[in-house]
Design an enzyme around this catalytic site. Structure first.
Site, mmCIF file in Angstrom:
data_model
loop_
_atom_site.group_PDB
_atom_site.id
_atom_site.type_symbol
_atom_site.label_atom_id
_atom_site.label_comp_id
_atom_site.label_asym_id
_atom_site.label_seq_id
_atom_site.Cartn_x
_atom_site.Cartn_y
_atom_site.Cartn_z
ATOM 1 N N LYS A 179 -1.783 2.936 -11.483
ATOM 2 C CA LYS A 179 -0.798 2.203 -10.689
ATOM 3 C C LYS A 179 -1.524 1.268 -9.724
ATOM 4 C CE LYS A 179 2.440 2.424 -6.878
ATOM 5 N NZ LYS A 179 1.764 1.242 -6.287
ATOM 6 N N GLU B 288 -9.253 8.897 -1.076
ATOM 7 C CA GLU B 288 -10.028 8.052 -0.155
ATOM 8 C C GLU B 288 -9.012 7.333 0.712
ATOM 9 O OE1 GLU B 288 -11.096 5.076 1.668
ATOM 10 O OE2 GLU B 288 -11.628 4.079 -0.210
ATOM 11 N N GLU C 197 -5.650 2.356 12.541
ATOM 12 C CA GLU C 197 -6.183 1.403 11.564
ATOM 13 C C GLU C 197 -5.300 0.162 11.533
ATOM 14 O OE1 GLU C 197 -8.129 1.667 7.135
ATOM 15 O OE2 GLU C 197 -6.234 2.717 7.454
#
Length: 500
Positions: A194, A269, A403
């Site tokens: 995907k 990750e 982030e």
């Protein structure tokens, strides 16, 4: 196949006008419409223009693709081939990636705003190199015969797991896909991939090249779409392992899906908030400043391991910030199809708007040291942002901890080595860290104390196919790249033979 490599901005714009796009899914060796024929519009962020309608897969499409991949694994059309045969196919695929370098680079540049020069010189060669490296690793793997009692022999073999689901982000659409697809195929698995809906075209084209290289139908399948596809893969009982690169929030959901379904293996990750620590004993402050700018603003900061937190020893702070601001000018955004542009557009107006809000928040609560502007490159898109440096933020400010995934670098000051380590580790993430020093002892000492999957000393964001990449803490677990990635897509099997 590419016949030439463009050299001017006008050349690339002409090529873009001539480029054909196909946004259909790729399953069982060919392109096809999804069951409900839903689509998403792929937008060029640099111009705001629509490129093509991309297939928006749903759970029913996932069921079909997984069934195809499982059938391909069970009949051993790929895993049953010799190591030499599988190696040859992946080597041919690497050659085809290089042969179609211009096309693949252009697709990534048009979909996510990446400078064409970077796609040509880094992303596409990196993709080909990854496939070539794992191809060469296939026939270098050795099984084990451990010590057992007389009258018995034990064989320890590394076995493929079956159906691999790979979910990848939009910031390196082709290269990160290769990080997962190449080792998964090298081990003999089948794959359902995907890609991110913002950038799916290059990986869809890669799947076609894989068939041309000799990969059997059904072994590599690509389903574009939104979160519904990722959830369906995460919950699917016939997906044996799922490898993911993306946000920590989504990684946590995938953990839930695995537990609620078949306990599929996961390699996650996730996010990062990388600190770049600069000590006063750094040998070359100018070089360190140039690399700090690169670490923060390469790919417009849309990198999970971007060096977005700069920690500078107080005695060199003013000098270093001056050098940094000068170096940051090289990352002013430009037309992605201009070969001289070092940065292009952010992936979308919506993402650029979120980053702009963060910059304005930093400007209000801290001190703007550089940048902060929103240039108009073509007069239409709002996805271009200047590299921005902000200092004097309170220690608990959100910009120091969350982030941002954009061209925003925050600056903090420290007075001692212990304080530098404490500040660097003051994050829920643990993906990467960098440090600069002229002391070998300090390099070893601080590297050992930094909680990060990769520590770069006197450089930034060091990475190569031979070394593992992944994180600690809420940056996830599992590793891409290196021989260790093969462990994600395989399991050890013991066969004990008693003959005495």
């Amino acid at each position: 196949m590419d016949q030439w490599t463009e050299t001017t901005t006008a050349d690339w714009h002409r090529r873009a006008e001539q480029q054909a796009f196909d946004g259909r899914a790729f399953v069982d060796g060919h392109r096809h419409q999804t069951v409900n024929k839903k689509t998403l519009t792929s937008i060029n962020p640099a111009t705001g223009a629509a490129l093509v309608e991309i297939a928006a897969a749903e759970a029913v499409d996932v069921d079909h693709a997984v069934a195809v991949a499982k059938a391909a694994f069970m009949d051993r059309r790929w895993t049953g081939q010799s190591a030499e045969a599988r190696k040859s196919v992946l080597l041919r695929l690497a050659d085809l990636v290089e042969a179609h370098r211009d096309e693949l680079a252009l697709l990534d540049s048009l979909e996510m705003g990446k400078p064409i020069t970077e796609a040509l010189s880094v992303d596409v060669p990196g993709t080909a190199g990854t496939f070539r490296w794992y191809a060469e690793a296939i026939d270098k793997q050795a099984d084990e015969i451990p010590s057992t009692a007389p009258g018995s022999t034990a064989l320890v073999t590394r076995e493929p797991l079956g159906v691999v689901a790979a979910i990848t982000p939009w910031n390196y659409p082709l290269e990160i896909a290769a990080w997962k697809i190449a080792p998964a195929l090298a081990m003999g698995n089948s794959v359902v991939h995907k890609p991110a809906p913002q950038a799916s075209l290059s990986v869809l084209r890669l799947a076609e090249l894989a068939i041309e290289a000799g990969l059997p139908d059904g072994v590599l399948n690509v389903l574009p779409g939104e979160a519904v596809v990722g959830e369906a893969l995460g919950r699917h009982p016939d997906v044996d392992v799922l490898s993911f690169t993306g946000s920590t929030a989504v990684a946590k959901r995938l953990l839930e899906y695995s537990g609620q379904s078949n306990m599929k293996r996961l390699s996650l990750e996730a996010g990062g908030k990388t600190a770049n620590v600069v000590f006063a004993d750094t040998d070359d402050l100018k070089h360190a400043a140039e690399m700090a700018a690169a670490g923060a603003f390469y790919n417009l900061g849309q990198v999970c391991s971007a060096n977005c937190r700069l920690l500078v020893e107080r005695s060199i702070h003013d000098e270093f910030i001056g050098l940094l601001c000068e170096a940051s000018q090289a990352y002013a955004p430009g037309d992605p199809l201009d070969p001289n542009s070092r940065t292009g557009a952010l992936v979308s107006d919506a993402h650029a708007s979120k980053v702009r809000q963060a910059i304005e928040q930093g400007r209000a609560d801290g001190r703007l040291l550089h940048g902060g502007g929103q240039p108009k490159i073509d007069g239409a898109s709002d996805a271009f942002l200047e590299p921005t440096v902000i200092g004097n933020l309170p220690s608990e400010h959100a910009l120091l901890h969350e982030e941002i995934f954009g061209p925003l670098l925050t600056v903090e000051v420290f007075d001692s080595e212990a304080e530098a380590v404490q500040l660097a580790n003051r994050t829920v993430y643990g993906l990467a860290a960098s440090l600069w020093t002229g002391s070998l002892a300090r390099a070893h000492r601080v590297s050992a104390e930094l909680v990060a999957g990769t520590v770069s000393v006197n450089t930034v964001d060091a990475l190569g196919v031979t070394t593992p990449f992944g994180g600690f803490k809420q940056s996830g677990f599992g590793r891409d790249l290196s021989l260790h990635a093969l462990e994600t897509y395989s399991a050890l099997k013991t066969t004990w033979i008693q003959f005495g």
